[in-house]
Enzyme design. Sequence first.
Site, PDB file in Angstrom:
ATOM      1  N   SER A  24      10.446 -25.788 -24.794  1.00 26.82           N
ATOM      2  CA  SER A  24       9.485 -24.787 -25.254  1.00 26.82           C
ATOM      3  C   SER A  24       9.684 -24.605 -26.750  1.00 26.82           C
ATOM      4  O   SER A  24      10.769 -24.861 -27.286  1.00 26.82           O
ATOM      5  CB  SER A  24       9.715 -23.452 -24.544  1.00 26.82           C
ATOM      6  N   TYR A  30      15.435 -16.574 -21.519  1.00 32.83           N
ATOM      7  CA  TYR A  30      14.491 -17.683 -21.469  1.00 32.83           C
ATOM      8  C   TYR A  30      14.629 -18.549 -22.722  1.00 32.83           C
ATOM      9  O   TYR A  30      14.711 -19.782 -22.632  1.00 32.83           O
ATOM     10  CB  TYR A  30      13.061 -17.168 -21.356  1.00 32.83           C
ATOM     11  N   LYS A  58      15.764 -22.568 -22.797  1.00 33.23           N
ATOM     12  CA  LYS A  58      14.969 -23.662 -23.330  1.00 33.23           C
ATOM     13  C   LYS A  58      15.677 -24.356 -24.496  1.00 33.23           C
ATOM     14  O   LYS A  58      15.499 -25.559 -24.712  1.00 33.23           O
ATOM     15  CB  LYS A  58      13.586 -23.162 -23.741  1.00 33.23           C
TER      16      LYS A  58
END
Length: 296
Positions: A185, A200, A204
């Site tokens: 990401s 998160y 990533k």
Amino acid sequence: MTLLDANTHPMTLPSFSMAGKVCVVTGAARGLGLEFCRAFIQSYGLHQDMLIFVELNVFQRGCTSLAILDIKQSETDETADELTAYCQELHKVVPKSVKIIGLECDVTIESSVKSAFIVIMEQFGKIDAVVANAGIVHNYTALDYPADKMSRLFDVNVHGAFYTAREAARNMIPLGGGSIILIASMSANIVNIPQFQTPYNASKAAVKHMAASLAVEWAKSGVRVNALSPGYMLTKLTKTVLENDSALKKTWESLTPMGRMGEAEDLSGAIVFLASDASKFMTGSEIRVDGGYCAV
């Protein structure tokens, strides 16, 4: 009438076609994973022994051998049927020439991933390209982030990507190699605002560096590993979220230099490039498709 003869002017541009390749995508029943499957099916290319600038009928078809992995068997079966019909219609081929299967797989459980790859090898005999796409996101402040949700997030995003890549490599190496794409990401490179999602972002970043590390480890085995990092994309899930928060959508768009969110198909070219022979000397790299978000 052709402009160049392939015998006297051999083609040097590598093929972007996924024809003849067996592709595997996790988290493929919906969202970006489903779009990646469609991209592989759509990917045409020229035969190397054909003339260039020729009629369409000398183009190779896209991928017709595909394994769809997701958490629920019923959803993978439904998606496999949908993609099979789509592939048959797009390529105008008889049903027996298309083999798209759905497999229930929980990427957080190593044995589940191993079992899925055993079935894939039994069904297809080889694996050429694997996309580790399964992933989740939560939005909590760091002080309030529930421990169980953080554990689940790392299990899916990090451990799941690793189990998928490892099983892919174990099956690719004896047959000469293949391409593995880990879906990271833009959050691996920047801190998103205004929402809070520290775990998160960290997960990533781990996926991005995992791709580089595995790429170096497996480089001489013929296995390429790269990362694809999307920006803000308009998937079914994000559309649902943004329906009730138009201000958030405007914020995301204003922070993106191109002034819009990405459509799922905006990733199609990048995923086919990384999976196909067009990127055959590329490994350990990251491609960001974020509308310029990380450039500012």
